[in-house]
Design an enzyme around this catalytic site. Structure first.
Site, short mmCIF file in Angstrom:
data_model
loop_
_atom_site.label_atom_id
_atom_site.label_comp_id
_atom_site.label_asym_id
_atom_site.label_seq_id
_atom_site.Cartn_x
_atom_site.Cartn_y
_atom_site.Cartn_z
N HIS A 434 -3.78 -3.80 -0.15
CA HIS A 434 -2.70 -3.38 -1.05
C HIS A 434 -1.47 -4.25 -0.82
CE1 HIS A 434 -1.19 -1.23 2.49
NE2 HIS A 434 -0.02 -1.18 1.88
N CYS A 435 -0.57 -4.21 -1.81
CA CYS A 435 0.73 -4.88 -1.67
C CYS A 435 1.78 -3.93 -2.22
CB CYS A 435 0.73 -6.23 -2.38
SG CYS A 435 0.40 -6.17 -4.15
N GLN A 436 2.79 -4.45 -2.91
CA GLN A 436 3.83 -3.57 -3.45
C GLN A 436 3.36 -2.89 -4.74
OE1 GLN A 436 6.61 -2.73 -1.96
NE2 GLN A 436 7.45 -1.48 -3.61
N ASP A 462 -1.08 0.97 -4.96
CA ASP A 462 -0.41 0.17 -3.93
C ASP A 462 0.74 0.95 -3.27
OD1 ASP A 462 -1.63 -2.77 -4.14
OD2 ASP A 462 -1.55 -1.88 -6.13
N TYR A 463 1.63 0.23 -2.61
CA TYR A 463 2.71 0.88 -1.87
C TYR A 463 3.66 1.62 -2.81
CZ TYR A 463 6.57 1.56 1.41
OH TYR A 463 7.55 2.12 2.19
#
Length: 481
Positions: A434-436, A462-463
């Site tokens: 995952h990322c932002q 994601d985040y």
């Protein structure tokens, strides 16, 4: 005096042409590799490019100074500051004029004064511009990566990107001294014309306004306002964005002299049937379709780098400079669009594009492979079960983003360094990426799958989605994977 700013949105990079109408001479500062834009503009304004220079050895894009000088016969001017380790190795071969602090030269009635401003890099120069036909005091300064709108240049890149250990604190102290001298030497009204805008990895929190003044920055730019050296060093080194992996290659290429292309690459469309053969032969194929399309169905072994604003930056994080590669186009793309894609990659030195395939080539290549690749989602409510079953949660955001808040149990491998750190991840286990908001995660997932990780998944939402739902997060610096 004539002045025009050129801006590359994908790299958040600015270059400038300044000319003298009386004599027809023109100077280009910090040109990119797309040199036709400067030549065409000069011709349209009744000018000719007679001088080319740059503020420093760039790390984020291929300098076009050598290319432009070769195309126009212009005088090439390069920094001689910074010590023996920071000299342009091609300067003598190309007959460049070397510049030192206090030197001056003229573009017709435009006077250019050279100011050595080390800190971001040891050889960094600024160029103070006076239009002598109308004034006896300076109008503005080309500040390169020294001062931006709302920020100052980062002094940590040599250590964090080029791996020159022990340089970032010394660079921060040099930067502090350069800023003090700059403020003491120049009037508040002087305009500042920086080399980057918002989105560049050459500093943190860069403003999106194209220009500013020294007086305004002294009031509202923390880098210029800070008067305590220790506080400045701590502030300027904290929270800097993760440098993309290709920065080290750019630094080397620009110091040794980029290859003169003559013209930008314009790849040809290849027959659909060739895609399977290219992959079977071990070729590199960049799938430029939107990330959701890649996640649903793709040809195994291809790399997902969606065609958009961050295309060159992400491509520079996953592609090697010593290999040819092919592009797989989004649906409906034509020769012109793929030429634009190739141009954006050439800006960071990735000019070995061997051709492009239409999206229609996917069906045959998938059939040849015997299966379609996919990146399945793991729903947030199912993450605990996945982790309990041995999955590894991998956060590919920058380390500063991770420190400010991350999912419990996540390890941090920023996309910009992932290619060189993949061996830190366990094989034979599920990887949940995952990322932002999903963009970087898709690129990372494709890289890991191409490197032989056979169960790579994506955390849905994601985040950003995790925190929007009020789920718990932790804070703190990353620990090794």
């Amino acid at each position: 005096m004539f002045l025009q700013r050129f801006y590359d949105d994908a790299l958040a990079q600015a270059s400038y042409l300044v000319g003298c109408a009386a004599t027809g001479e023109a100077l280009v500062v910090d040109p990119s590799r797309d040199v036709a834009q400067y030549i065409d503009t000069a011709k349209r304004e009744g000018l000719r490019v007679t001088h080319v220079t740059e503020t420093h050895i760039h790390a984020d894009f291929v300098s076009g100074a050598r290319e432009l000088a070769a195309a126009t016969g212009a005088r090439l001017l390069l920094s001689a500051e910074g010590g023996a380790e920071w000299q342009y190795t091609y300067a003598s071969e190309d007959g460049a004029t070397l510049l030192r602090d206090g030197d001056t030269f003229r573009i017709g009635n435009v006077r250019v004064e050279v100011m050595h401003t080390p800190g971001h890099t040891p050889e960094h120069l600024c160029f103070v511009i006076t239009d002598t036909a109308a004034a006896d005091r300076p109008m503005g300064v080309f500040t390169g990566d020294f001062i931006f709108v709302g920020a100052v240049g980062r002094p940590d890149l040599l250590e964090r990107a080029v791996h020159l250990q022990g340089t970032m604190e010394a660079g921060a102290r040099q930067l502090f001294a350069s800023l003090r001298r700059f403020k003491a030497t120049l009037p508040d009204w002087v305009q500042l014309w920086p080399g980057h805008g918002a989105g560049s990895a050459c500093g943190k929190s860069l403003g999106a306004v194209p220009t500013t003044t020294l007086g305004y920055e002294v009031l509202f730019n923390r880098g210029l306002a800070e008067t305590d050296e220790a506080a400045f060093v701590a502030e300027v080194l904290a929270g800097q964005p993760e440098p993309p992996m290709y920065f080290a290659e750019m630094k080397r290429m620009n110091r040794e002299g980029p290859r003169v292309l003559g013209s930008l690459p314009r790849p040809a469309r290849l027959p659909d049937a060739e895609l399977a053969r290219v992959l079977a032969d071990g070729g590199v194929v960049v799938d430029a379709r939107p990330a959701p399309e890649f996640a649903r169905r793709h040809v195994p072994g291809t790399l997902s780098v969606p065609l958009g604003k961050s295309f060159p930056t992400w491509a520079g994080s996953v592609l090697s400079y010593d290999r040819d590669f092919h592009l797989l186009a989004p649906a409906g793309a034509d020769d012109d669009r793929m030429a634009d894609a190739a141009r954006s990659l050439a800006m960071i030195g990735l000019d070995r594009v061997a051709g492009w395939f239409a999206a229609s080539a996917i069906d045959g290549a998938v059939a040849d492979a015997g299966r379609a690749g996919e990146v399945p989602d793991v729903q947030p409510d199912g993450l605990d079960d996945a982790l309990a079953s041995g999955a590894e949660l991998v956060d590919v955001r920058n380390s500063s983003e991770f420190a400010a808040g991350h999912l419990p149990g996540a390890v941090n491998l920023p996309l910009g360094r992932l290619a060189e750190r993949v061996d830190e991840l366990p094989r034979g286990r599920t990887l949940v990426i995952h990322c932002q908001s999903g963009a970087r995660a898709g690129v990372a997932a494709s890289l890991l799958a191409a490197r032989g990780f056979d169960d790579v998944r994506h955390l849905a939402g994601d985040y950003a989605g995790w925190t929007a739902a009020g789920r718990p997060v932790e804070k703190g610096e990353p620990v090794p994977a």
